[in-house]
Motif scaffolding. Structure first.
Motif, short mmCIF file in Angstrom:
data_model
loop_
_atom_site.label_atom_id
_atom_site.label_comp_id
_atom_site.label_asym_id
_atom_site.label_seq_id
_atom_site.Cartn_x
_atom_site.Cartn_y
_atom_site.Cartn_z
N ASN A 162 -3.97 5.64 6.54
CA ASN A 162 -5.25 4.94 6.62
C ASN A 162 -5.73 4.45 5.25
OD1 ASN A 162 -5.79 7.49 5.67
ND2 ASN A 162 -7.56 7.86 7.02
N ARG A 163 -4.80 4.30 4.32
CA ARG A 163 -5.14 3.76 3.00
C ARG A 163 -4.36 2.46 2.78
NH1 ARG A 163 -4.16 7.77 -1.78
NH2 ARG A 163 -5.82 8.86 -0.61
N GLU A 164 -5.04 1.43 2.31
CA GLU A 164 -4.40 0.14 2.09
C GLU A 164 -3.35 0.25 0.99
OE1 GLU A 164 -5.73 -4.57 1.83
OE2 GLU A 164 -7.19 -2.99 1.41
N LEU A 165 -2.27 -0.51 1.13
CA LEU A 165 -1.22 -0.48 0.11
C LEU A 165 -1.77 -0.88 -1.25
CD1 LEU A 165 2.03 -1.96 1.71
CD2 LEU A 165 1.29 0.41 1.55
N SER A 166 -1.30 -0.20 -2.28
CA SER A 166 -1.79 -0.42 -3.63
C SER A 166 -1.44 -1.83 -4.12
CB SER A 166 -1.18 0.61 -4.59
OG SER A 166 -1.46 0.27 -5.93
N ALA A 167 -2.41 -2.48 -4.73
CA ALA A 167 -2.21 -3.82 -5.26
C ALA A 167 -1.25 -3.83 -6.44
CB ALA A 167 -3.55 -4.43 -5.66
N ASN A 168 -1.00 -2.64 -7.04
CA ASN A 168 -0.12 -2.57 -8.20
C ASN A 168 1.31 -2.98 -7.86
OD1 ASN A 168 -2.23 -1.59 -9.74
ND2 ASN A 168 -1.75 0.55 -9.30
N HIS A 169 1.69 -2.83 -6.59
CA HIS A 169 3.05 -3.16 -6.17
C HIS A 169 3.13 -4.55 -5.54
CE1 HIS A 169 3.20 1.29 -6.25
NE2 HIS A 169 4.46 1.12 -6.59
N LEU A 170 2.03 -5.28 -5.50
CA LEU A 170 1.97 -6.49 -4.70
C LEU A 170 1.63 -7.74 -5.51
CD1 LEU A 170 -0.20 -5.08 -1.75
CD2 LEU A 170 2.30 -5.14 -1.88
N LYS A 171 2.15 -8.85 -5.03
CA LYS A 171 1.74 -10.17 -5.49
C LYS A 171 1.42 -11.00 -4.26
CE LYS A 171 3.41 -14.34 -7.86
NZ LYS A 171 4.55 -14.98 -8.57
N ARG A 172 0.39 -11.80 -4.33
CA ARG A 172 -0.01 -12.62 -3.18
C ARG A 172 -0.03 -14.09 -3.58
NH1 ARG A 172 -2.84 -9.32 0.86
NH2 ARG A 172 -3.11 -7.21 0.05
N ILE A 173 0.50 -14.92 -2.68
CA ILE A 173 0.46 -16.38 -2.85
C ILE A 173 -0.33 -16.95 -1.67
CG2 ILE A 173 1.80 -18.50 -2.93
CD1 ILE A 173 4.07 -16.94 -4.19
N THR A 174 -1.38 -17.69 -1.97
CA THR A 174 -2.23 -18.24 -0.92
C THR A 174 -1.55 -19.44 -0.25
OG1 THR A 174 -4.25 -17.55 -2.05
CG2 THR A 174 -4.47 -19.30 -0.41
N ILE A 175 -1.60 -19.45 1.08
CA ILE A 175 -1.11 -20.57 1.87
C ILE A 175 -2.33 -21.30 2.43
CG2 ILE A 175 0.36 -21.29 3.79
CD1 ILE A 175 1.83 -19.84 1.48
N GLN A 176 -2.60 -22.48 1.90
CA GLN A 176 -3.79 -23.22 2.31
C GLN A 176 -3.73 -23.57 3.81
OE1 GLN A 176 -6.35 -23.67 0.32
NE2 GLN A 176 -5.31 -22.83 -1.49
N ASN A 177 -4.86 -23.42 4.47
CA ASN A 177 -4.92 -23.69 5.90
C ASN A 177 -4.46 -25.11 6.24
OD1 ASN A 177 -5.69 -23.28 8.70
ND2 ASN A 177 -7.47 -24.56 8.26
N GLU A 178 -4.86 -26.08 5.42
CA GLU A 178 -4.53 -27.47 5.71
C GLU A 178 -3.04 -27.78 5.53
OE1 GLU A 178 -6.62 -27.31 1.63
OE2 GLU A 178 -6.85 -26.42 3.63
N SER A 179 -2.28 -26.86 4.91
CA SER A 179 -0.84 -27.11 4.71
C SER A 179 0.02 -26.36 5.73
CB SER A 179 -0.44 -26.68 3.30
OG SER A 179 -0.51 -25.27 3.15
N LYS A 180 -0.60 -25.59 6.62
CA LYS A 180 0.18 -24.75 7.53
C LYS A 180 1.08 -25.55 8.47
CE LYS A 180 -2.68 -20.55 7.80
NZ LYS A 180 -3.49 -19.71 8.71
N ILE A 181 0.56 -26.59 9.06
CA ILE A 181 1.36 -27.35 10.03
C ILE A 181 2.56 -28.00 9.33
CG2 ILE A 181 1.36 -29.39 11.52
CD1 ILE A 181 -1.48 -28.70 12.33
N LYS A 182 2.36 -28.57 8.15
CA LYS A 182 3.46 -29.18 7.42
C LYS A 182 4.47 -28.12 6.98
CE LYS A 182 5.85 -32.26 5.28
NZ LYS A 182 6.76 -33.13 6.06
N LEU A 183 4.00 -26.96 6.57
CA LEU A 183 4.89 -25.89 6.15
C LEU A 183 5.74 -25.42 7.33
CD1 LEU A 183 5.84 -24.04 3.91
CD2 LEU A 183 3.91 -22.52 4.40
N ARG A 184 5.13 -25.29 8.50
CA ARG A 184 5.89 -24.92 9.70
C ARG A 184 6.98 -25.96 10.00
NH1 ARG A 184 4.31 -21.22 13.90
NH2 ARG A 184 3.72 -19.32 12.79
N SER A 185 6.66 -27.22 9.78
CA SER A 185 7.63 -28.29 10.02
C SER A 185 8.82 -28.16 9.08
CB SER A 185 6.96 -29.66 9.84
OG SER A 185 7.89 -30.70 10.00
#
Length: 221
Positions: A160-183
């Motif tokens: 019940n504890r969120e994974l530590s951010a020390n081990h993570l990197k996040r890349i944002t996927i813009q909502n408006e690019s989702k359909i093109k990315l799926r394509s």
């Protein structure tokens, strides 16, 4: 292709790198079982152990693969939708991007990149409920879906504890690019019918194509 190369160039792919996609960047990275209890986990761990024992007894008649250890049993539980202390990841960033770009979720998504040196041996008889740190498990080919998704799991010490951010990197996927990315992913055969073999996957493919075609019609006509 425009979106995929830009994203992939920012990713350091090495042997111990794993990925997860969130269609909503605000979703917390916490095991499914941990979302139901916020207190001291040691007080409820017996409920978790009872659920595992019950799963073992009730599923034997239906198994095509005989799990060799508790971590394999837990992986099977997770795969079939039972809350566990595992979090699904993949060794393939394209598959994680597929989930991060789900156009049904109208928010920015997130590609999560993690590195873990601790790996659990599926044949080991160690007590997975007494680990001292989070670890990665690469399951055997239990199901077609795990194979298709290059699936692996993070076994969480405290569910019940969120994974530590020390081990993570996040890349944002813009909502408006989702359909093109799926394509673009579909051009590489990363699509629902390959990740989810069967009728459901085919229907998801058809839905994605239809949504993309309607989007093009709406924008350019």
């Amino acid at each position: 292709m425009n979106f995929l190369p830009k994203i992939l160039q920012d990713i350091d792919i090495s042997a111990n790198t794993i990925f997860r996609g969130h269609a909503d960047a605000t979703w917390k990275l916490i095991p499914s079982i941990g979302r139901h209890y916020s207190g001291d986990w040691d007080k409820v761990i017996n409920l978790e152990l009872d659920a595992l024992a019950n799963f073992k007894k009730r599923t034997v008649p239906y198994l095509k693969h005989d799990p060799k250890s508790d971590i394999e049993w837990l992986s099977l539980m997770q795969h079939h939708g039972c809350p566990t202390r595992l979090i699904d990841f993949t060794t393939n960033p394209l598959i994680a991007l597929f989930f991060a770009s789900d156009p049904k979720i109208k928010n920015d998504g997130s590609l999560i990149i993690a590195k873990y040196k601790n790996v659990i041996d599926g044949n080991a008889r160690n007590n997975i409920f007494e680990i001292d740190k989070n670890a990665v498990f690469h399951p055997p080919h239990i199901t077609e879906r795990i194979i298709g998704q290059s699936g692996c799991f993070v076994l969480c010490k405290t569910p019940n504890r969120e994974l530590s951010a020390n081990h993570l990197k996040r890349i944002t996927i813009q909502n408006e690019s989702k359909i093109k990315l799926r394509s673009e992913l579909r051009e590489l055969d990363i699509k629902s019918s390959t990740l989810f073999p069967g009728i459901d996957g085919i229907c998801e493919d058809l839905r994605d194509t239809l949504v993309e075609e309607l989007f093009i019609e709406d924008v350019f006509t």
